[in-house]
Design an enzyme around this catalytic site. Structure first.
Site, PDB file in Angstrom:
ATOM      1  N   ASP A  95      43.392  46.270  37.411  1.00 18.95           N
ATOM      2  CA  ASP A  95      43.076  46.457  35.997  1.00 18.95           C
ATOM      3  C   ASP A  95      41.724  45.905  35.574  1.00 18.95           C
ATOM      4  O   ASP A  95      41.106  46.430  34.642  1.00 18.95           O
ATOM      5  CB  ASP A  95      44.181  45.843  35.132  1.00 18.95           C
ATOM      6  N   TYR A 145      50.735  48.978  29.338  1.00 22.49           N
ATOM      7  CA  TYR A 145      51.065  47.559  29.472  1.00 22.49           C
ATOM      8  C   TYR A 145      50.174  46.684  28.607  1.00 22.49           C
ATOM      9  O   TYR A 145      48.987  46.957  28.450  1.00 22.49           O
ATOM     10  CB  TYR A 145      50.939  47.104  30.931  1.00 22.49           C
ATOM     11  N   ILE A 157      33.184  23.632  45.318  1.00 23.27           N
ATOM     12  CA  ILE A 157      34.260  24.533  45.731  1.00 23.27           C
ATOM     13  C   ILE A 157      34.837  25.283  44.528  1.00 23.27           C
ATOM     14  O   ILE A 157      34.732  24.851  43.378  1.00 23.27           O
ATOM     15  CB  ILE A 157      35.391  23.783  46.472  1.00 23.27           C
TER      16      ILE A 157
END
Length: 729
Positions: A372, A460, A669
């Site tokens: 999506d 949706y 990270i």
């Protein structure tokens, strides 16, 4: 004979598409809710913390239906999104560039801020001069995809090498809208619709991404179109013309193939499918509750400076709308209660990708495996939030400024809301039991700050909340609602289903099957816990055995800490009977007693993909193979499914990046977390689904020296407003 109907349907489909994608209706304040403000005669408060200074940092607080004029917007922060003026300038610059001026036709699929390098942003302070503003542009021209950088200061355009990866850019709104009406130009299609008993003027069609299933689908942009009957209902999703699929060339808008394998399947009836309040009838309305509202007579406790810098309680962060991600939270910092210092928690967090595979392998369904964000644009599908129902009265609304395919800027009003939430929850408490002889009753209420957006990706609806707590916790919650994608069937009762027949779902109503499917939402979380160099630590709980001579206990648990050295060490599949905590720590920063400061990822209810790893959809959605990944920071690795997701083959995903196995100990990270749902539809999901939600937390772990909200005051009666309905006077 078909021409008048065709013209009418072309016009209707275009209008429906534009209405669905570009327009909205604002609800006024309802008469059921009290307007409890400092000027209200019905609301009184004696607040010992009341500020007499007006809150000038918030605009549009109590009038969310008033649209802002963005023409005069100017950036104030290095991460501020592109303005209307800047997008117009980009459009002008590109129109004279050789790539576009000589092209018969081109489309700008994405125009977004090219953010400055992270080290520069980290050093920037308010009052410093902004870095040169640049835009990252993804375009299609001459049948090829291009990635460009546009320097807004020098007007220089840099064309980047995109590599040999498969796939195409996110569809434009114009792609989707034109695909809805393109089949109507084909006489075969129109005859098929009429043969199925549907009047052309009652037709609604949807553009459905194709995924990738082999070489026959390569070297051209393809889309599939399926259609529904709008007759007698607004909820056309419940009236599929089952088995009819049109394969369309997305560039030429030519029909490639028409497949009709559902001629014997009736179109479900429209009865009981309309979900609108106005359609229920006065005799059917069920009013279960009296009105309820959170009132803030002194205004909210948060401010929004320069349109994007949110300050609330002990939190500060940058907030902006994004066409692909929906919402981006950046530079999230929390204030230390002991030092007063704002400390870094997260550099950037957002929804990276959504993967929604349906579990029906038949001809008209096997390809329904949506991405999506990368295919449709999660932010492009974000609809304006409805005051009082999507967000409470005192919410502040933020718009999104995006670019159409020709580079023209447009505004998505009220795309994001920010509000304080109090649901009667408790921040902390302790009541001493009577046997001690001490009368101690200490309780603190929990008030949170919520950043919300809702995207309606066709049928949706996704509600995404970023919820900040005063104890330092960030909760990321996803709610699923909207309308099921259903399948037509000859069956009207489960008694008619033969033993060997597979419905691939649940019979919800006569001739309607809700197909089993999954939802996976992957978040990219660039954690900067007290700085950029962090480590990922798995804290594994393990059972230890005792001998009878050591203790009456036979077993106990110990926590074993393992620092992940490389990316493969940090690929995590959650296991209920092999539990761990997952910490992001700064090994160079310690608490008073020597613990490294950190935050931990706390999983909530989630689901894991059960598809075969070699199944084409799972290859593309390989970022769902694990629930947690940790990668070394790379600014080009933003989207878990790759930069070009549409019809991609899965060779540029988070799974590929992680398998490079780069070092991550004491490095900058990025944590990736996937929230998953298995959905076996049930009758309660018909005709529209009650919201189901799940979440995960980013929680301090040895980040503070002690409980950071220890010294916050409790509520007392004189702090709170007393509101009375006008009818009682």
């Amino acid at each position: 004979m078909e021409t008048p109907n065709l013209f009418r349907l072309f016009f209707l489909s275009l209008c429906v598409g534009l209405v669905l994608l570009f327009t909205w209706v604002h609800l006024p304040y309802g008469p059921d809710l009290l307007d409890c403000t400092t000027n209200s005669a019905w609301c009184t408060s004696k607040n010992r913390f009341q500020s007499k200074q007006p809150n000038n940092h918030l605009k549009n607080d109590h009038n969310p239906t008033r649209h802002r004029n963005h023409v005069s917007d100017t950036p104030h922060h290095p991460l501020d999104p592109l303005t209307v003026e800047e997008i117009n300038k980009i459009r002008t610059i590109l129109s004279s560039h050789a790539l576009f001026s000589t092209s018969a036709g081109y489309a700008l699929h994405s125009i977004e801020l090219e953010e400055p390098d992270k080290p520069l942003v980290l050093k920037w302070k308010k009052g410093d001069q902004l870095f040169p503003r640049k835009a990252s542009v993804i375009a299609r021209a001459g049948g090829e995809s291009h990635v460009l950088t546009v320097d807004l200061t020098t007007s220089e355009v840099t064309v980047h090498h995109t590599g040999s990866h498969s796939g195409y850019p996110t569809m434009t709104i114009e792609d989707m809208t034109s695909a809805m009406w393109a089949p109507l130009m084909d006489a075969r299609f129109n005859r098929t619709i009429l043969e199925r008993g549907v009047d052309l003027t009652d037709l609604a069609c949807l553009p459905i991404s194709t995924g990738w299933y082999g070489k026959t689908e390569e070297n051209r942009r393809l889309i599939k179109v399926q259609c529904y009957s709008m007759k007698d209902t607004v909820n056309f999703y419940m009236r599929p013309i089952e088995g009819l699929t049109v394969l369309l060339d997305l560039d030429t808008k030519q029909v490639v193939e028409i497949s009709d394998k559902g001629a014997n399947i009736p179109i479900p009836k429209a009865a009981n499918t309309d979900y609108r309040y106005s359609a229920q009838g006065t005799n059917q309305v069920i009013k279960l509750l009296k009105p309820i509202s959170l009132e803030q007579p002194n205004g909210p406790s948060f401010t929004i400076e320069d349109d994007h810098l949110v300050k609330w309680a002990n939190w500060e962060f940058h907030l902006k709308a994004d066409a692909r991600a929906g919402v981006i939270i950046s530079r999230a910092k929390v204030r230390d209660p002991d030092t007063g210092e704002l400390r870094d928690v997260m550099y950037k967090g957002f929804t990276s990708e959504l993967f929604v595979p349906y579990m029906d392998p038949t001809d008209a369904w096997y390809f329904k495996t949506y991405m999506d964000a990368g295919e449709y644009g999660f932010g492009l599908q974000a609809m304006p939030l409805e005051p009082l129902n999507d967000c409470p009265r005192n919410a502040h609304y933020m718009d999104g400024v995006f670019a159409a395919a020709d580079g023209t800027p447009y505004v998505r009003s009220n795309m994001v809301c920010v509000f304080e939430s109090y649901a009667g929850d408790i921040g902390w408490r302790h009541t001493e039991c009577p046997i001690t002889g001490m009368e101690v009753r200490e309780v603190r209420p929990k008030v949170t700050l919520v950043v919300r957006m809702a995207a309606s990706v066709a049928n949706y609806d996704y509600i995404v909340d970023w919820e900040f707590q005063t104890d330092g916790l960030i909760r990321i919650k996803v709610g699923l609602s909207g309308i099921l994608m259903v399948k037509g069937t000859p069956y009207e009762n489960v008694n008619q289903v033969f033993g060997q027949d597979s419905l691939y779902g649940t019979l919800l109503s006569e001739n309607v099957i809700g197909v089993i499917h999954d939802h996976y939402i992957t978040f990219r979380l660039d954690m900067d816990v007290d700085g950029s160099d962090n480590s990922f630590v798995k804290v594994n709980l393990q059972r230890q055995q005792n001998s009878p001579s050591e203790s009456p206990r036979k077993s106990f648990l110990t926590a074993t800490r393992t620092v992940a050295k490389t990316e493969k060490d940090a690929q995590v599949k959650l296991k209920l009977y092999d539990p761990s905590e997952f910490h992001v720590i700064n090994p160079s920063k310690k608490t008073r007693v020597g613990n490294p400061v950190g935050y931990k990822v706390v999983p909530g209810g989630t689901a894991a993909s059960l598809l075969d790893l070699d199944d084409p959809p799972q290859k593309r959605g390989a970022f769902t193979n694990n629930q947690i990944w940790v990668t070394q920071y790379n600014r080009s690795e933003q989207w878990a499914g790759g930069l070009f997701v549409y019809q991609s083959q899965g060779e540029d995903t988070l799974a590929v990046w992680s398998n490079r196995d780069r070092e991550i100990e004491n490095k900058d990270i990025v944590v990736w977390y996937t929230l998953g749902f298995h959905h076996i539809p049930c009758q309660e999901d018909f005709p529209i689904m009650p919201t189901v939600s799940s979440s995960f937390d980013l929680k301090p772990v040895n980040f503070f020296e002690s409980n950071p909200i220890l010294r916050t005051p409790p509520n007392v009666e004189t702090d709170l407003p007393v509101c009375m309905a006008a009818a009682t006077t």
